[in-house]
Design a protein around this motif. Sequence first.
Motif, PDB file in Angstrom:
ATOM      1  N   SER A  36      42.331  -0.876  53.692  1.00  0.00           N
ATOM      2  CA  SER A  36      42.659  -1.306  54.959  1.00  0.00           C
ATOM      3  C   SER A  36      41.636  -2.698  55.641  1.00  0.00           C
ATOM      4  O   SER A  36      41.654  -3.104  56.682  1.00  0.00           O
ATOM      5  CB  SER A  36      41.798  -0.405  55.834  1.00  0.00           C
ATOM      6  OG  SER A  36      39.836   0.592  54.876  1.00  0.00           O
ATOM      7  N   LEU A  39      44.602  -5.652  55.367  1.00  0.00           N
ATOM      8  CA  LEU A  39      45.472  -5.219  56.415  1.00  0.00           C
ATOM      9  C   LEU A  39      44.764  -5.226  57.519  1.00  0.00           C
ATOM     10  O   LEU A  39      45.645  -5.709  58.476  1.00  0.00           O
ATOM     11  CB  LEU A  39      45.587  -4.212  55.900  1.00  0.00           C
ATOM     12  CG  LEU A  39      46.936  -4.231  55.142  1.00  0.00           C
ATOM     13  CD1 LEU A  39      47.424  -2.486  54.763  1.00  0.00           C
ATOM     14  CD2 LEU A  39      48.019  -4.659  54.907  1.00  0.00           C
ATOM     15  N   ASN A  42      44.344  -3.814  62.711  1.00  0.00           N
ATOM     16  CA  ASN A  42      45.355  -2.810  63.577  1.00  0.00           C
ATOM     17  C   ASN A  42      46.874  -2.630  62.471  1.00  0.00           C
ATOM     18  O   ASN A  42      47.328  -1.946  62.975  1.00  0.00           O
ATOM     19  CB  ASN A  42      46.431  -3.871  63.867  1.00  0.00           C
ATOM     20  CG  ASN A  42      44.889  -4.999  65.411  1.00  0.00           C
ATOM     21  OD1 ASN A  42      44.120  -3.829  65.780  1.00  0.00           O
ATOM     22  ND2 ASN A  42      45.171  -5.756  65.297  1.00  0.00           N
ATOM     23  N   ALA A  43      46.311  -2.208  61.667  1.00  0.00           N
ATOM     24  CA  ALA A  43      46.886  -1.824  60.399  1.00  0.00           C
ATOM     25  C   ALA A  43      48.053  -0.512  60.153  1.00  0.00           C
ATOM     26  O   ALA A  43      46.876   0.180  61.107  1.00  0.00           O
ATOM     27  CB  ALA A  43      46.548  -2.079  59.026  1.00  0.00           C
ATOM     28  N   GLN A  44      48.772   0.117  60.457  1.00  0.00           N
ATOM     29  CA  GLN A  44      49.427   1.859  60.201  1.00  0.00           C
ATOM     30  C   GLN A  44      49.134   2.135  58.962  1.00  0.00           C
ATOM     31  O   GLN A  44      49.142   1.745  58.274  1.00  0.00           O
ATOM     32  CB  GLN A  44      51.051   1.008  60.736  1.00  0.00           C
ATOM     33  CG  GLN A  44      51.532   0.523  61.083  1.00  0.00           C
ATOM     34  CD  GLN A  44      51.830   0.719  62.660  1.00  0.00           C
ATOM     35  OE1 GLN A  44      51.533   1.984  63.164  1.00  0.00           O
ATOM     36  NE2 GLN A  44      51.218   0.199  63.557  1.00  0.00           N
ATOM     37  N   THR A  47      51.447   1.799  56.367  1.00  0.00           N
ATOM     38  CA  THR A  47      51.328   0.785  55.190  1.00  0.00           C
ATOM     39  C   THR A  47      49.940   0.922  54.345  1.00  0.00           C
ATOM     40  O   THR A  47      49.852   0.034  53.177  1.00  0.00           O
ATOM     41  CB  THR A  47      50.833  -0.896  56.579  1.00  0.00           C
ATOM     42  OG1 THR A  47      51.393  -0.409  57.658  1.00  0.00           O
ATOM     43  CG2 THR A  47      51.417  -2.024  55.631  1.00  0.00           C
ATOM     44  N   VAL A  48      48.954   1.200  55.285  1.00  0.00           N
ATOM     45  CA  VAL A  48      47.374   1.690  54.058  1.00  0.00           C
ATOM     46  C   VAL A  48      47.736   2.038  53.320  1.00  0.00           C
ATOM     47  O   VAL A  48      47.460   1.807  51.803  1.00  0.00           O
ATOM     48  CB  VAL A  48      45.959   1.517  55.174  1.00  0.00           C
ATOM     49  CG1 VAL A  48      44.575   2.235  54.244  1.00  0.00           C
ATOM     50  CG2 VAL A  48      45.837   0.694  56.073  1.00  0.00           C
TER      51      VAL A  48
END
Lengths: 315, 538
Positions: A36, A39, A42-44, A47-48
């Motif tokens: 996290s 990324l 704001n990462a989804q 995605t993490v």
Amino acid sequence: MLGYILKRLISLAISLIVASVVIFVVVEIAPGDPASFMLGINAQPDTVAALRTELGLDQSKLDRYLSWVSGMLTGDFGTSYTYRTPVSQMIADRMWVSLPLALYALTLSTLIAFPAGIFAAARRGGAGDLAVTGATQLGVAIPNFWFAMMLVLIFAINLRWFSAGGFPGWDKGFWGGMKALTLPAIALALPQAAILTRVMRSSLLDILGEDFMRTARAKGLSSRQALWRHGLRNALIPVLTIIGLQFAFLLAGAIIIEQVFFLPGLGRLIFQAITQRDLIVVESVVMLLVFAVIVVNFLVDLAYAAVDPRLRTRT
Amino acid sequence: MTLLSIENLTLAIHGTPILKGISLDIPEGEITALTGESGSGKSMTALATIGLLPKGETTTGTITFDGANLLFLPESQMCDLRGREIGMVFQEPMTALNPVQTIGAQVMETILIHKAMPPDKAEERAREVLARVGLPPDRFPLSRYPHELSGGQRQRVVIAMAIALRPRLLIADEPTTALDVTTQAQILDLLKRLVKEDGMALMMITHDLAVVSDMADTLNVMRHGEIVEAGPTVEVLREMRHPYTRALFEASRHQADLGDAKADAPLLSVQNVSRDYPLPRSSLFGTRPQFRAVKNVNFEIRRGERVGLVGESGCGKSTLTRAILGLEPVQAGQITLDGDPVWQDSHPNLTVRRKMQVVFQDPYGSFNPRHRVSRLITEPFHLLPDPPRGAARDAAIAEALTAVGLKPEDAERHIHAFSGGQRQRIAIARALIIKPELIVFDEAVSALDVRVRAQILDLMANLSSAYGLTYLFISHDLSVVRSITDRVMVMRAGEIVEDRPTADIFASPDHPYTRELMNAAPQLPDFPEVQDAPHLTF
């Protein structure tokens, strides 16, 4: 003698295993998830999660520990989370700066400390002794980053003998590299030399009070001959201990000096890795430093045995 | 012919007078002894002669050797004399040799430093001289290190270094004080032989009158930096014109008045006790070999009995003592005090522990210098479940100090204010304060001067009758044990070889080892007229 070496080797191996477990556990406990962090906030979540799988962070802790250790044994230190380059390559690049710098500084410190310590001990209480002990007080007290800046001011900015910082790389020639490392090495060596001088002096003074020094005088040796022939080797054990500790410190602890001189060394690498939660780099560099410290201690143990025959017969 | 002549030598160190006008002559081929108590200046006389006085010294007078005044000789010429013309042997053989050099290198150094012969010849000479002092090269090659040798062997190496160039004067400063009696006898014989064979002069310094009484040609008795009496040894010892000589002599063979032995019920019982120490592994995975320091020892001490334990260093007496005190476990057998084991469930048994106290050898090292006497001697109180406080504690301190001949006011002073003998009294007070059933005296008088030793032995004897003490007195010195015990046990190589009433043992020793010990111990000559010596107070 062989038993002594073997015993030291076994304790070396045990220390390494214990150290690797401690390092792994401590880094695991440290807050912050690398995925996290990489990324951004704001990462989804998916995605993490995907990145965690890619980095192997979703495996069990034991599996990760074992793959980390077995990787290191084969020279594979993993891939940096932030730079996406092999950690082994990053460490190797930095090592070529840090290791020569540490050796350079240690050589300087030893070359200063031995004569100064012997000089002071031979003139105990005299003017020379007072001058040397006074200078060592100063050497211990001066912060080395300040001293480094003074060196830069004098030798780089005013006299223009050296460049103020940076490292050209060894491929530009040996002397160019050495020149770039000279001011940092002096800055690093100063406090170490001061400490080592004091140890050398007090260790020699202890030995000078020993009965066998008086025996040597009774044989007809002058006080100087007695000091060189009988004092020095006996005084060496505590000095060797300090040299070993200093090498370990110089290898990893040069971070402030590296910063002052813009040197791409191990200290800066680990500092950056910590701020970027690049855990795999942190783990690997720390492990490497532990390895270096333990190996140096092993060498110091061998040096003890070379100096003192009593250690050779004890297994 | 006079080789060394000291005339009116005075010495002060940082202004403190040490020697106050010493004069003596040392003739070739003779043994000249300097004797006296610690601080009398005998060692300083030796160091002045060889020019190794401590810093801050001022000297007057002359020390004439070979026509030159050694006090005015430049350092380079003194270095040339030391080792070549004047050799010196010191007291402590365990530390007198450089631990990181071989004995061969150290003996050869004497020869090479004076460029007396080329290295190959020097090596040959080193072998010769080591063989001469009793270390033949087939058993003691030049490549040996000091830590591989015993104390007596190391002293032989030191002597070899000192005589390698056949000096005309050898100075021996308490050369046997740190050695066992049997070793002492051998070293003394060696020194006598060397003097006879080489015609060298020997300046022999010792605190022990018995050591010099049958070996020195001339005796100088020193006190407070002066020679109070000097002359041929036999004459000095026969006539003893100076009261101090008499006092020394008396104190050397002092017999404390012990009173009658009371032997009640058994107090301490040692049954089939063995104590093993692990030795270094010979191979990495093999079992560790064990060294049995105490082998199947059996004895009892009855309440009120005063028992001696005698043996040479390494015989296991200290190991046995530690086991009795419950400081270490034993591997076989059992030790009980009053029926209770001293060691139980892998712990020292505290109820037994508080019934025993110990007094150690070193009156200087066995006290914390930062504590007051009151705190030092009440240390054993921590063993009690309910230690006395307030007035009761003060009363206990006062009683213990009075019992050992000190004043209750001394409780507020620090230990550095006391002399060695007074410190040993404080150590005894510390042992007495919890009224133990058994006191162990571990070489408790070995570090004391003869007159102080005599006083402490008297104190023990008095306390023993006043308090009905039971004690175990451990010593390497037979003559001390003789006057202070009812029964003696002789220990050798971990075993008790003889255990009989003191009077019987001294009258007719059974075991050959006991006889060997007694023969090796130096004896003072018997002069009947000394018996009526005037009573002296110091």
